[in-house]
Design an enzyme around this catalytic site. Structure first.
Site, short mmCIF file in Angstrom:
data_model
loop_
_atom_site.label_atom_id
_atom_site.label_comp_id
_atom_site.label_asym_id
_atom_site.label_seq_id
_atom_site.Cartn_x
_atom_site.Cartn_y
_atom_site.Cartn_z
N ASP A 72 8.53 -41.49 -41.30
CA ASP A 72 7.34 -40.77 -41.74
C ASP A 72 6.72 -41.48 -42.94
O ASP A 72 7.12 -41.28 -44.08
CB ASP A 72 7.72 -39.33 -42.10
CG ASP A 72 6.51 -38.51 -42.52
OD1 ASP A 72 5.37 -38.98 -42.32
OD2 ASP A 72 6.70 -37.38 -43.03
N LYS A 125 13.18 -31.79 -35.05
CA LYS A 125 12.12 -32.76 -35.41
C LYS A 125 12.68 -34.18 -35.37
O LYS A 125 13.66 -34.49 -36.06
CB LYS A 125 11.58 -32.44 -36.81
CG LYS A 125 10.58 -33.48 -37.35
CD LYS A 125 10.01 -33.10 -38.72
CE LYS A 125 9.13 -34.19 -39.32
NZ LYS A 125 8.61 -33.84 -40.66
N ASP A 174 13.69 -38.57 -41.34
CA ASP A 174 12.83 -37.47 -40.89
C ASP A 174 13.12 -37.07 -39.43
O ASP A 174 12.37 -36.31 -38.84
CB ASP A 174 11.36 -37.88 -41.08
CG ASP A 174 10.46 -36.69 -41.36
OD1 ASP A 174 10.99 -35.61 -41.70
OD2 ASP A 174 9.23 -36.84 -41.23
N GLU A 230 2.75 -33.92 -40.32
CA GLU A 230 2.82 -34.30 -38.91
C GLU A 230 3.88 -33.53 -38.14
O GLU A 230 3.74 -33.30 -36.94
CB GLU A 230 3.09 -35.81 -38.80
CG GLU A 230 4.56 -36.25 -38.89
CD GLU A 230 5.23 -35.96 -40.23
OE1 GLU A 230 4.49 -35.73 -41.22
OE2 GLU A 230 6.47 -35.94 -40.29
N ASP A 266 0.06 -36.32 -43.18
CA ASP A 266 1.47 -36.28 -43.57
C ASP A 266 2.12 -34.95 -43.18
O ASP A 266 3.33 -34.81 -43.26
CB ASP A 266 1.60 -36.54 -45.07
CG ASP A 266 3.01 -36.95 -45.47
OD1 ASP A 266 3.82 -37.22 -44.57
OD2 ASP A 266 3.28 -36.99 -46.69
N LYS A 282 2.19 -41.83 -47.91
CA LYS A 282 3.07 -41.40 -49.00
C LYS A 282 3.14 -42.49 -50.08
O LYS A 282 2.92 -43.67 -49.78
CB LYS A 282 4.50 -41.19 -48.46
CG LYS A 282 4.67 -39.98 -47.57
CD LYS A 282 6.12 -39.84 -47.12
CE LYS A 282 6.31 -38.66 -46.18
NZ LYS A 282 6.09 -37.35 -46.81
N ARG A 317 4.87 -30.42 -38.11
CA ARG A 317 4.44 -29.15 -37.51
C ARG A 317 3.59 -29.38 -36.25
O ARG A 317 3.59 -28.55 -35.35
CB ARG A 317 3.71 -28.30 -38.56
CG ARG A 317 2.49 -28.94 -39.15
CD ARG A 317 2.12 -28.34 -40.51
NE ARG A 317 3.07 -28.76 -41.56
CZ ARG A 317 2.97 -28.42 -42.83
NH1 ARG A 317 1.98 -27.63 -43.24
NH2 ARG A 317 3.86 -28.84 -43.71
#
Ligand code: BES
Ligand code: MN
Ligand code: ZN
Length: 486
Positions: free
Chosen positions: A257, A252, A275, A336, A334, A264, A338
């Site tokens: 993020d 990833k 991230d 994101e 959030d 967030k 996946r």
């Protein structure tokens, strides 16, 4: 760092600092027993005493604890203690006597890893003219340049692997540390291209947004539509196996993020520069595997983008179509990771990966479940899960398997699309994400490692605050043991 193994008496090594360990119930070697400070030597695990023995500049005695509790992980810790002490003493060369307990080769490898990992600093943004005196003193300390292990073993392939893997982990840590205004998707792609240029067996292609859209990578397209920063799908290949099966690595690469429209909370948001830790691990592992010329075939995929709120950002309720044709209701922007991983996994299968390991900082829930001790491991294949768990155990980058079950799968079903990216109920968040990803690999043996808890701030002696490079050593170990299995 230069690494050597010597079979020399301790007092003759000529290193700036010589470290020896003592187990509970053991005495200091007779040549040091009456040196000044020798009485302070304690055998309790990680206790230290600086003993002035004359010939070496400094002798550091480190407690090894109970003999039957000694492990490679403990060796990593004591090497880290020694390396930090060396730095404090401005020593540039360190010798460590290999404790005579357990598997020599594994202990030597662990000492090398511990010393190299503990020597990592993120100091490129400290200009020497500003900051406190303490900062300056810290920045000006010389780096540890050489490590000598003292013992009766040959410098083996294990030692070489340990050195290269730990240095590559430090490279991954640097990527993790770099802020998102520097480590953009474009930056990661440039690093991958540079890496590929340094080894004949590596090649790299970078897919741009247009092609993602054209191919139907709806997840990558949707997550990246809210940022001006161009997304990249990095495809790195390494060919060195004689017809061996193709291993797919996926990491990833969300370089920041913010959560997107499902934004967030601001407290701690700066840490979401990490991230892309899965991407860093994959890049580090490929670098190490290529340097070690391990006999395997790899295709490594890094879907990379920012996740930002904006007037063009994806919105809760949007429905997207992933590369394999499955539709997803985006109920939480959030979740994101996946979405971009789903496309990358389907693409890995398209490119012929016969087994896959995917690493991602995917859920906060894995921190609740496993803390920073184990990564969460999920798999659709017991034998493959066992191989990866064994690599995790050997490398000390631990992973604990969480179950898949039809009831968890049920949670991922969408109301108006095939799937939803986040459930309304806060149940089994980590497994939910793993079950979601499993929808995109077909029958390919697949490992999902949720490294949100192990990639950052784990509080170990050799990687305490900030990035750990988690996954590099695990993947290198896995690649080393694969050929025997194939
Ligand atoms: N990148 C985060 C997960 C994360 C959390 C990484 C803490 C590192 C430390 C991920 O994209 C995320 O936001 N996950 C959400 C999922 C939820 C919206 C279903 C989470 O864990 O809260
Ligand atoms: Mn997120
Ligand atoms: Zn994320």
């Amino acid at each position: 760092m230069k690494v050597a193994v010597l079979d020399t008496p301790l007092v003759e090594t000529g290193e700036d600092l010589v470290a020896i360990g003592i187990f509970e119930g053991d005495e200091l070697p007779p040549e040091f027993a009456s040196a000044p400070g020798a009485d302070d030597a304690k055998p309790g695990f990680r206790k230290t005493a600086l003993v002035h023995a004359g010939s070496p500049v400094h002798l550091l005695v480190i407690g090894l604890g109970k003999r039957d509790e000694f492990t490679p992980e403990r060796a990593r810790v004591i090497a880290a203690v020694a390396a930090k002490r060396a730095r404090a003493l401005k020593a540039t060369s360190l010798a460590i006597a290999i404790p005579d307990e357990g598997d020599d080769k594994a202990i030597a490898a662990a000492l090398i890893e511990g010393a190299i990992l503990a020597s990592y600093r993120f100091d490129r943004f400290k200009t020497h003219s500003v900051g406190s005196d303490a900062d300056e003193a810290e920045a000006d300390r010389p780096r540890l340049e050489s490590l000598t292990l003292i013992g009766h073993i040959e410098l083996t392939a294990d030692a070489d692997t340990a050195r290269v893997a730990a240095e590559s982990a430090n490279m991954a840590r640097e990527l993790q540390n770099l802020p998102s205004n520097i480590a953009t998707p474009t930056y990661l792609a440039e690093r991958a291209l540079e890496l590929a240029a340094t080894h004949d067996e590596l090649s790299c292609e970078v897919m741009e947004r247009d092609e993602m859209v054209e191919r139907g990578m709806g997840g990558l397209a949707a997550v990246s539509q809210g940022t001006a920063e161009p997304p990249k799908l990095i495809v790195l290949r390494y060919q060195h196996g004689e017809g061996g099966e193709l291993l797919g690595l996926v990491g990833k690469g969300v370089t920041f993020d913010s959560g997107g429209i499902s934004i967030k909370p601001s407290g701690g948001m700066q840490e979401m520069k990490m991230d892309m830790s899965g991407a860093a691990a994959v890049l580090g592992a490929v670098a190490a595997i290529a340097e070690l010329e391990l006999p395997v075939n790899l295709v490594a995929l890094i879907p990379s983008t920012e996740n930002m709120p904006s007037s063009t950002a994806m919105k809760p309720g949007d429905i997207i179509t992933q590369l394999n044709g499955k539709t997803v209701e985006v109920n939480n922007t959030d979740a994101e990771g996946r979405l971009i991983l789903a496309d990358a996994l389907a693409y890995a299968v398209e490119l012929g990966a016969k087994r896959i390991v995917e690493l991602s900082t995917l859920t906060g829930a894995v921190l609740v479940a496993l803390g920073s001790t184990y990564a969460g491991l999920m798999s659709n294949d017991d034998a493959w899960a066992e191989d990866v768990t064994e690599a995790a155990e050997r490398s000390g980058e631990l992973a604990w398997r969480l179950p898949f079950h039809a009831e968890y799968k049920e949670l991922t079903k969408g109301t108006v699309a095939d799937l939803t990216n986040s459930a309304s109920k806060r149940k089994a968040g980590t497994i939910y994400a793993g079950s979601f990803l499993e929808e995109f690999v077909g029958d390919t043996p697949f490992i999902h490692l949720d490294i949100a808890g192990t990639a950052w701030d784990v509080g170990r002696e050799y990687a305490s605050k900030g990035p750990t490079g988690f996954g590099v050593r695990l993947l290198v170990d896995l690649a080393r043991h694969l050929p025997a299995k194939a």
